[in-house]
Design an enzyme around this catalytic site. Structure first.
Site, PDB file in Angstrom:
ATOM      1  N   ARG A 286      -2.000  -6.304  -8.385  1.00 33.66           N
ATOM      2  CA  ARG A 286      -0.931  -7.288  -8.250  1.00 33.66           C
ATOM      3  C   ARG A 286      -0.973  -8.375  -9.310  1.00 33.66           C
ATOM      4  O   ARG A 286       0.020  -9.029  -9.570  1.00 33.66           O
ATOM      5  CB  ARG A 286      -1.016  -7.959  -6.876  1.00 33.66           C
TER       6      ARG A 286
ATOM      7  N   LYS B  60     -19.670  -5.112   8.566  1.00 33.38           N
ATOM      8  CA  LYS B  60     -18.524  -5.999   8.337  1.00 33.38           C
ATOM      9  C   LYS B  60     -17.336  -5.502   9.166  1.00 33.38           C
ATOM     10  O   LYS B  60     -16.486  -4.766   8.673  1.00 33.38           O
ATOM     11  CB  LYS B  60     -18.185  -5.982   6.840  1.00 33.38           C
TER      12      LYS B  60
ATOM     13  N   SER C 146      -3.311  -7.506   2.481  1.00 31.73           N
ATOM     14  CA  SER C 146      -3.787  -7.380   3.864  1.00 31.73           C
ATOM     15  C   SER C 146      -4.345  -8.706   4.361  1.00 31.73           C
ATOM     16  O   SER C 146      -4.180  -9.061   5.525  1.00 31.73           O
ATOM     17  CB  SER C 146      -4.861  -6.299   3.964  1.00 31.73           C
TER      18      SER C 146
ATOM     19  N   HIS D 107       0.841  -1.201   0.000  1.00 33.04           N
ATOM     20  CA  HIS D 107       0.000   0.000   0.000  1.00 33.04           C
ATOM     21  C   HIS D 107       0.876   1.251   0.000  1.00 33.04           C
ATOM     22  O   HIS D 107       0.639   2.193  -0.757  1.00 33.04           O
ATOM     23  CB  HIS D 107      -0.885   0.061   1.254  1.00 33.04           C
TER      24      HIS D 107
END
Length: 153
Positions: free
Chosen positions: A90, A41, A128, A17
């Protein structure tokens, strides 16, 4: 003024990040790092911890502001006057996902452009999700998390 939003959950922030943001900095006058908050969430790390980590990691950049938002990303872009969304990619799978979201966002807000920055090869495996799993199992995440964020975990 060119303003961008770099949205994500940042749960936790990773070196990948940080690299994407550093590479986006020369392109914009102002970048908001936006933690997308979904009350239904809950994240792994508390929202306050994520804010603290992001502010510590990006504190050296006066043109970066860390914020939290709820709701649609395009609506938040309108509120802050962002004409761009910055996303890191990615893999091909990431690209396909981001392409679909960018096209929907642009349909809802035609002036909004998504800028995709390819992850450096050495960061392409870092996410993450993977870092959270290492943390859940008490593993060492020091090589995946910026040092200023690691101090706060």
């Amino acid at each position: 003024m060119k303003t961008a939003l770099f949205p994500g959950s940042f749960d936790p922030v990773t070196i990948a990040h940080a690299d994407i943001l550093e590479r986006a900095l020369p392109l914009f006058d102002k970048i908001f790092v936006g933690i997308g908050w979904n009350t239904s969430k809950p994240g792994f790390l508390p929202l306050e911890k994520r804010l603290e980590m992001l502010r510590a990691v990006f504190s050296i950049h006066p043109n970066v502001e860390v914020v939290v938002y709820e709701g649609l990303t395009v609506d938040f872009c309108k509120r802050i006057g962002a004409g761009y969304i910055v996303r890191g990619v990615r893999s091909v799978a990431d690209f396909e996902y981001e392409r679909a979201i960018a096209q929907v966002n642009q349909t809802m807000m035609p002036s909004l452009e998504t800028i995709i920055i390819l992850s450096k090869p050495e960061y392409s495996a870092i996410s993450s999700t993977i870092v959270r799993e290492i943390m859940r199992n008490q593993g060492n995440v020091s090589q995946f998390v910026p040092s200023k964020a690691l101090e706060l975990i």
